[in-house]
Design a protein around this motif. Structure first.
Motif, short mmCIF file in Angstrom:
data_model
loop_
_atom_site.label_atom_id
_atom_site.label_comp_id
_atom_site.label_asym_id
_atom_site.label_seq_id
_atom_site.Cartn_x
_atom_site.Cartn_y
_atom_site.Cartn_z
N CYS A 31 0.83 -1.21 0.00
CA CYS A 31 0.00 0.00 0.00
C CYS A 31 0.86 1.27 0.00
N VAL A 32 0.51 2.21 -0.89
CA VAL A 32 1.22 3.48 -0.98
C VAL A 32 0.41 4.64 -0.39
N GLY A 33 -0.78 4.35 0.12
CA GLY A 33 -1.58 5.37 0.77
C GLY A 33 -2.26 6.35 -0.16
N ALA A 34 -2.57 5.94 -1.37
CA ALA A 34 -3.22 6.83 -2.33
C ALA A 34 -4.65 7.17 -1.93
N GLY A 35 -5.32 6.27 -1.26
CA GLY A 35 -6.67 6.54 -0.75
C GLY A 35 -7.81 6.28 -1.69
N VAL A 36 -7.55 5.76 -2.87
CA VAL A 36 -8.65 5.51 -3.80
C VAL A 36 -9.58 4.42 -3.29
N CYS A 37 -9.09 3.51 -2.50
CA CYS A 37 -9.94 2.46 -1.94
C CYS A 37 -11.00 3.06 -1.02
N LEU A 70 -12.14 6.06 -1.09
CA LEU A 70 -13.08 6.85 -1.89
C LEU A 70 -14.06 5.96 -2.64
N ALA A 71 -13.58 4.83 -3.16
CA ALA A 71 -14.42 3.94 -3.96
C ALA A 71 -15.37 3.10 -3.10
N ALA A 72 -14.92 2.69 -1.94
CA ALA A 72 -15.73 1.82 -1.07
C ALA A 72 -15.57 2.24 0.39
N PRO A 73 -16.12 3.39 0.77
CA PRO A 73 -15.90 3.91 2.13
C PRO A 73 -16.52 3.07 3.24
N GLU A 74 -17.46 2.20 2.91
CA GLU A 74 -18.05 1.33 3.92
C GLU A 74 -17.13 0.15 4.24
N VAL A 75 -16.19 -0.11 3.34
CA VAL A 75 -15.31 -1.27 3.49
C VAL A 75 -13.88 -0.87 3.83
N PHE A 76 -13.39 0.24 3.26
CA PHE A 76 -12.00 0.64 3.43
C PHE A 76 -11.87 2.05 4.02
N ASP A 77 -10.79 2.25 4.75
CA ASP A 77 -10.42 3.56 5.27
C ASP A 77 -8.90 3.63 5.19
N GLY A 126 -1.61 6.81 6.08
CA GLY A 126 -2.49 6.66 4.93
C GLY A 126 -2.65 5.25 4.42
N ILE A 127 -2.05 4.29 5.10
CA ILE A 127 -2.12 2.89 4.67
C ILE A 127 -3.54 2.36 4.85
N ILE A 128 -3.94 1.47 3.94
CA ILE A 128 -5.28 0.91 3.93
C ILE A 128 -5.66 0.26 5.26
N VAL A 129 -6.91 0.47 5.65
CA VAL A 129 -7.51 -0.16 6.82
C VAL A 129 -8.81 -0.80 6.34
N VAL A 130 -8.99 -2.06 6.64
CA VAL A 130 -10.21 -2.76 6.26
C VAL A 130 -11.24 -2.60 7.38
N LEU A 131 -12.34 -1.92 7.08
CA LEU A 131 -13.39 -1.70 8.06
C LEU A 131 -14.33 -2.90 8.15
#
Length: 65
Positions: free
Chosen positions: A10-16, A18-25, A31-36
Motif C-alpha cells: 500500500c502506498v496510501g493513495a486513498g482511492v480504496c 473513496l471507492a468503497a468507504p463502507e469497506v476501506f479507510d 495513509g495505509i489501507i484499513v479494512v473496516l
C-alpha cells in the motif's frame, strides 16, 4: 464476499476509501489501507472491484462475490 489485501504494498493513495468507504479507510498516521469490513455484503462487490481496479499499487486482489 471475499478479497485479499497486501498491506505491505500500500502506498496510501486513498482511492480504496473513496471507492468503497463502507469497506476501506486509511490509517491517520501514514495513509495505509484499513479494512473496516472484512466480510462485506455482496452489494459492495462493484465498489470493491472498483477500488481494486483503481488502486495504483494493486493492493486489493482476488475479489470474489
Amino acid at each position: 464476499m471475499k478479497f485479499d489485501i497486501n498491506v505491505d504494498k500500500c502506498v496510501g493513495a486513498g482511492v480504496c476509501a473513496l471507492a468503497a468507504p463502507e469497506v476501506f479507510d486509511q490509517n491517520d498516521d501514514d495513509g495505509i489501507i484499513v479494512v473496516l469490513d472484512p466480510n462485506p455484503p455482496r452489494e459492495q462487490a462493484q465498489r470493491i472491484q472498483d477500488a481494486a481496479t483503481r488502486c495504483p499499487a494493486a493492493v486489493i486482489t482476488n475479489v470474489q462475490p
